[in-house]
Design a protein around this motif. Structure first.
Motif, PDB file in Angstrom:
ATOM      1  N   MET A 198      19.056  57.727  88.012  1.00  0.00           N
ATOM      2  CA  MET A 198      18.268  57.621  89.246  1.00  0.00           C
ATOM      3  C   MET A 198      16.810  57.965  88.977  1.00  0.00           C
ATOM      4  N   ASP A 199      16.549  58.566  87.825  1.00  0.00           N
ATOM      5  CA  ASP A 199      15.178  58.904  87.460  1.00  0.00           C
ATOM      6  C   ASP A 199      14.498  57.645  86.933  1.00  0.00           C
ATOM      7  N   LYS A 200      13.680  57.030  87.787  1.00  0.00           N
ATOM      8  CA  LYS A 200      13.127  55.710  87.481  1.00  0.00           C
ATOM      9  C   LYS A 200      11.930  55.745  86.538  1.00  0.00           C
ATOM     10  N   GLN A 201      11.591  56.912  86.027  1.00  0.00           N
ATOM     11  CA  GLN A 201      10.522  56.908  85.019  1.00  0.00           C
ATOM     12  C   GLN A 201      11.035  56.325  83.697  1.00  0.00           C
ATOM     13  N   TRP A 202      12.366  56.185  83.547  1.00  0.00           N
ATOM     14  CA  TRP A 202      12.921  55.647  82.294  1.00  0.00           C
ATOM     15  C   TRP A 202      13.461  54.238  82.485  1.00  0.00           C
ATOM     16  N   PRO A 203      13.335  53.406  81.464  1.00  0.00           N
ATOM     17  CA  PRO A 203      13.752  51.991  81.578  1.00  0.00           C
ATOM     18  C   PRO A 203      15.251  51.774  81.344  1.00  0.00           C
ATOM     19  N   TRP A 204      16.099  52.270  82.247  1.00  0.00           N
ATOM     20  CA  TRP A 204      17.561  52.137  82.090  1.00  0.00           C
ATOM     21  C   TRP A 204      18.006  50.686  82.101  1.00  0.00           C
ATOM     22  N   PRO A 205      19.127  50.379  81.433  1.00  0.00           N
ATOM     23  CA  PRO A 205      19.946  51.244  80.584  1.00  0.00           C
ATOM     24  C   PRO A 205      19.293  51.496  79.226  1.00  0.00           C
ATOM     25  N   TYR A 206      19.763  52.552  78.545  1.00  0.00           N
ATOM     26  CA  TYR A 206      19.275  52.919  77.215  1.00  0.00           C
ATOM     27  C   TYR A 206      19.546  51.756  76.257  1.00  0.00           C
TER      28      TYR A 206
END
Ligand SMILES: Nc1nc2c(c(=O)[nH]1)N[C@H]1C(S)=C(S)[C@@H](COP(=O)(O)O)O[C@H]1N2
Ligand SMILES: [Mo]
Length: 327
Positions: A198-206
């Motif tokens: 839910m933390d949108k600072q990261w480009p999910w999925p890994y």
């Protein structure tokens, strides 16, 4: 990894606790600092009546493939003069941002995660795209145990017995086309069950990738187990890749898709922080990361600091993969 900048970070958390423990005047004889810290956190969990640390070591696939464990240890690679990191330390200190950025919290949040059924899509430059069941991946080649050094870019290091088989066996099964030069791994996306996503600072999925010749190196592993049993969730159940001569973030967990490409794919950390994380990311004491000098590392089992080894000690095996011009 970025969170380690501030003092409320996982690394900072441990340092704070150490100071507190010292301040309390407790002896640490016979116990590493981290071991003591883990023991204390285990205690508080038990006292609170919620957490039994033995759950940290349970295979997330349950009984599936149980007859395959423990696998015979390979004599090919040794970690001497280092010794194994105890399971009770290595399995409660994890980086798995899909759950939480707090290393000691990952196993607690991950322990009830269900991984069955699990499918892996094979796509891109292959003879024919297909889907593989985890059970087929598990039985694709004989399992063996390999004790490897493992080094995170945050400078913590451990030595653990991974179980699996060479990644080249899986690559062969995928039948990549001659033009394929890279392999890309995409890991699980499930916001409902993975709160970190839910933390949108990261480009999910890994996502991660390797050059195909790196991926075919005998040291690169399909990993389905650790410490004699199937992978517990915090280590990336039901399967992950382990690439011991690179920083830990090049060893993606809980993979659901593999693609073969001609062009070099991007990677999660390179996309998030391009100034800090390159593609190759081989362990190298002479190349400082902007926030962590890589000259030294800290063993999470003993708490001791020691010099970092080029290619994490695997130079003899892997130096030939590189021309020195990689960026
Ligand atoms: N899917 C996924 N894989 C991941 C990560 C992650 O956050 N998500 N963290 C990486 C990092 S930074 C490290 S150091 C290792 C840690 O593996 P371990 O917790 O099994 O020791 O996993 C790597 N693989
Ligand atoms: Mo890491």
């Amino acid at each position: 990894m970025v969170q380690d900048q501030s003092s409320s970070t996982p690394e900072g958390h441990y340092l704070d606790r150490r100071t507190i423990i010292r301040g309390m005047g407790l002896g640490v004889v016979g116990l590493s600092t981290l071991g003591l810290v883990n023991w204390l956190s285990g205690m508080s969990g038990t006292l609170a009546g919620q957490v039994d640390t033995s759950e940290a070591f349970r295979a997330a696939i349950g009984d599936l493939g149980k007859e395959l464990f423990p696998a015979k240890r390979s004599e090919k690679y040794t970690i001497e003069p280092r010794t194994l990191t105890p399971e009770k330390i290595a399995s409660v200190y994890n980086n798995f941002y899909e759950f939480t950025t707090k290393k000691s919290g990952v196993w607690r949040m991950a322990r009830n995660f269900k991984v069955d059924p699990w499918k892996i899509e094979i796509a891109g430059d292959v003879e024919k795209p297909f889907t593989l069941d985890f059970e087929d991946l598990l039985k694709l080649a004989p399992l063996e145990e390999r004790v490897y050094r493992f080094r995170c870019v945050e400078t913590w290091a451990m030595q653990v017995p991974w179980i699996g088989y060479p990644l080249s066996k899986l690559i062969d099964r995928c039948k990549p086309l001659g033009k394929a030069k890279y392999i890309r791994f995409v890991t699980i996306l499930d916001e409902d069950r993975l709160p970190g996503q839910m933390d949108k600072q990261w480009p999910w999925p890994y996502f991660e990738a390797l050059r195909l010749d790196e991926a075919r190196h005998d040291l690169a592993m399909v990993c389905v187990g650790i410490f004699g049993h199937g992978l517990p969730m915090q280590h990336g159940a039901p399967w992950r890749v382990v690439v011991p001569w690179k920083y830990g973030y090049k060893s993606p967990k809980s993979i659901v898709r593999i693609e073969f490409t001609e062009k070099r794919p991007g990677t999660f950390w390179n996309q998030a922080l391009p100034r800090e994380y390159g593609f190759f990311s081989n362990v190298d004491p002479s190349k400082p990361h902007p926030r962590w000098s890589q000259a030294m590392e800290r063993d999470i089992g003993t708490g001791r600091r020691r010099a970092t080894l080029l290619y994490n000690g695997y130079a003899e095996q892997v130096a030939g993969l590189y021309t020195g011009k990689e960026i």
